[in-house]
Design a protein around this motif. Structure first.
Motif, short mmCIF file in Angstrom:
data_model
loop_
_atom_site.label_atom_id
_atom_site.label_comp_id
_atom_site.label_asym_id
_atom_site.label_seq_id
_atom_site.Cartn_x
_atom_site.Cartn_y
_atom_site.Cartn_z
N ILE A 67 103.76 85.68 117.63
CA ILE A 67 103.67 86.91 116.85
C ILE A 67 102.30 87.56 117.00
O ILE A 67 102.18 88.78 117.06
CB ILE A 67 103.99 86.63 115.36
CG1 ILE A 67 105.47 86.24 115.22
CG2 ILE A 67 103.69 87.85 114.49
CD1 ILE A 67 105.83 85.73 113.83
N GLN A 68 101.25 86.75 117.09
CA GLN A 68 99.91 87.30 117.27
C GLN A 68 99.81 88.06 118.58
O GLN A 68 99.20 89.13 118.65
CB GLN A 68 98.88 86.16 117.25
CG GLN A 68 97.44 86.63 117.34
CD GLN A 68 97.04 87.47 116.14
OE1 GLN A 68 97.21 87.04 115.00
NE2 GLN A 68 96.54 88.67 116.39
N VAL A 69 100.44 87.53 119.63
CA VAL A 69 100.44 88.22 120.92
C VAL A 69 101.24 89.51 120.82
O VAL A 69 100.81 90.57 121.29
CB VAL A 69 101.02 87.30 122.02
CG1 VAL A 69 101.18 88.07 123.33
CG2 VAL A 69 100.14 86.08 122.23
N VAL A 70 102.41 89.44 120.20
CA VAL A 70 103.28 90.63 120.07
C VAL A 70 102.57 91.73 119.28
O VAL A 70 102.64 92.91 119.64
CB VAL A 70 104.61 90.24 119.41
CG1 VAL A 70 105.41 91.49 119.06
CG2 VAL A 70 105.42 89.33 120.33
N LYS A 71 101.87 91.36 118.24
CA LYS A 71 101.26 92.35 117.37
C LYS A 71 100.07 93.06 118.02
O LYS A 71 99.63 94.10 117.52
CB LYS A 71 100.84 91.72 116.04
CG LYS A 71 102.02 91.20 115.23
CD LYS A 71 101.69 91.00 113.78
CE LYS A 71 101.62 92.31 113.04
NZ LYS A 71 101.47 92.12 111.59
N THR A 72 99.55 92.52 119.11
CA THR A 72 98.50 93.24 119.83
C THR A 72 99.05 94.50 120.49
O THR A 72 98.28 95.42 120.83
CB THR A 72 97.87 92.35 120.93
OG1 THR A 72 98.88 91.95 121.86
CG2 THR A 72 97.22 91.12 120.31
N LEU A 73 100.38 94.56 120.67
CA LEU A 73 101.02 95.72 121.29
C LEU A 73 101.59 96.68 120.26
O LEU A 73 102.13 97.73 120.64
CB LEU A 73 102.13 95.26 122.23
CG LEU A 73 101.74 94.23 123.30
CD1 LEU A 73 102.97 93.78 124.07
CD2 LEU A 73 100.69 94.81 124.23
N MET A 74 101.50 96.33 118.99
CA MET A 74 102.07 97.14 117.92
C MET A 74 100.98 97.96 117.23
O MET A 74 99.80 97.62 117.31
CB MET A 74 102.79 96.24 116.91
CG MET A 74 103.94 95.44 117.53
SD MET A 74 104.61 94.20 116.39
CE MET A 74 105.27 95.28 115.11
N PRO A 75 101.36 99.04 116.55
CA PRO A 75 100.37 99.83 115.78
C PRO A 75 99.67 98.95 114.75
O PRO A 75 100.28 98.10 114.10
CB PRO A 75 101.23 100.90 115.10
CG PRO A 75 102.45 101.02 115.96
CD PRO A 75 102.71 99.64 116.49
N GLN A 212 103.18 86.87 108.43
CA GLN A 212 102.36 87.44 109.50
C GLN A 212 103.06 88.62 110.18
O GLN A 212 102.44 89.65 110.47
CB GLN A 212 102.04 86.36 110.53
CG GLN A 212 101.23 86.87 111.73
CD GLN A 212 101.21 85.86 112.86
OE1 GLN A 212 102.10 85.00 112.95
NE2 GLN A 212 100.22 85.95 113.74
N LEU A 213 104.37 88.48 110.42
CA LEU A 213 105.12 89.50 111.15
C LEU A 213 105.21 90.81 110.38
O LEU A 213 105.09 91.90 110.95
CB LEU A 213 106.53 88.98 111.45
CG LEU A 213 107.50 89.96 112.13
CD1 LEU A 213 106.98 90.33 113.52
CD2 LEU A 213 108.90 89.37 112.20
N LEU A 214 105.39 90.73 109.06
CA LEU A 214 105.68 91.91 108.27
C LEU A 214 104.46 92.51 107.58
O LEU A 214 104.59 93.45 106.79
CB LEU A 214 106.77 91.59 107.23
CG LEU A 214 108.14 91.23 107.84
CD1 LEU A 214 109.13 90.86 106.74
CD2 LEU A 214 108.68 92.38 108.67
#
Length: 304
Positions: A67-75, A212-214
């Protein structure tokens, strides 16, 4: 000492095969009251804790990394706190054990009382924002996020006021215990469905990557770092009580050294246990203070 609960009876002791749970229940080196210790040990000795947690913990920690990796690509401001709290409430009501739900609800009450205790005995006036959910549904009002925000705001406001007044935290002439009480929460009123079997530690490990995700990265890191304020709150209390020896019960330490979020679930359990112990200690001191007041009261000393 009160009589042990049915699950921790003396007559079940086998010297050749002693129960670790009975030993922990009978041990009085920590200040947990019997009804809290019973709920804690019943939850800790459950099959969920024994068989589910060992598989769930590494999986959830791997999810935190993904999730930490994914969230680097999110706003950066991507957040759904309302959805998070609705999911948490849904999961708590349907799958989490009664003991775990009771301990979770207690935590908000105890934390609010401890902050109120520090505020009332501080040399400078300070406001608090108590969180006292009466049931699981009331957690929908962003209570988990508010809990972390309240803690940081309290430390900031307290120390701003102390700096402006040129004061240091110290023992007052008379310690005020009036805000401390047993939370009005009944274990038997917690959800008791057939699926309510997930123990506290497993539930926290599972909810951590959801948390963490939300939430934004900032909100999640703030929540994780708030656990290291256990030592800060413990020091304030020790300064008020002039009892630094009680800091030995703390495990989340060194707030100036942020820790990885991978162990946030485990540290959150330690945070809950430390809060229970500190509140129990303060309740014990309150009882001793009331006893001494009665003994020194002229009315109490008067003979009929």
């Amino acid at each position: 000492m009160s009589k042990p609960a049915a699950d921790f009876r003396y007559d079940h002791h086998d010297p050749e095969d002693p129960s670790p749970w009975l030993a922990l229940y009978l041990d009085r080196s920590t200040p947990l009251p019997d009804h809290v210790k019973t709920a804690w040990l019943q939850d800790s000795s459950s099959k969920s804790r024994q068989y589910l947690l060992p598989f769930l913990r590494p999986l959830c920690r791997a999810l935190i990394i993904v999730i930490q990796v994914v969230k680097t690509l999110m706003p950066k401001r991507w957040s759904h706190s309302t959805l998070l709290h609705r999911l948490l409430v849904w999961g708590l009501k349907r799958y989490v054990s009664p003991q775990a739900n009771w301990l979770i609800l207690r935590h908000f009450h105890l934390g609010s009382q401890i902050l109120a205790f520090i505020a009332a005995n501080s040399p400078v006036p300070i406001d608090t924002s108590p969180l006292t959910p009466a049931n699981i549904d009331e957690l929908k009002d962003h209570v988990f996020v508010k809990h972390d925000i309240n803690l940081f705001n309290f430390v900031i406001r307290l120390n701003q006021a102390l700096r402006e007044a040129g004061q240091e935290m110290q023992a007052p002439q008379s310690v005020d215990f009036s805000m401390l009480e047993e939370p009005p929460l009944a274990l038997q009123e917690m959800p008791q469905g057939r699926a309510n079997v997930v123990d506290l530690q497993s539930a926290i490990e599972f909810f951590t990557p959801v948390y963490q995700l939300l939430l934004t990265d900032n909100d999640f890191w703030r929540a994780a770092n708030s656990l290291q304020l256990d030592e800060t709150i413990g020091i304030y209390t020790a300064q008020i009580l002039q009892a630094p020896q009680h800091l030995i019960l703390l495990n989340n330490k060194h707030p100036l050294v942020p820790m990885s979020t991978l162990r946030a679930g485990y540290r959150l359990v330690l945070h809950g246990l430390s809060t229970e112990m500190l509140h129990a200690l303060l309740m014990r001191m309150k009882a001793e203070s009331l006893k001494q007041s009665r003994e020194h009261s002229p009315t109490e000393r008067r003979h009929p």
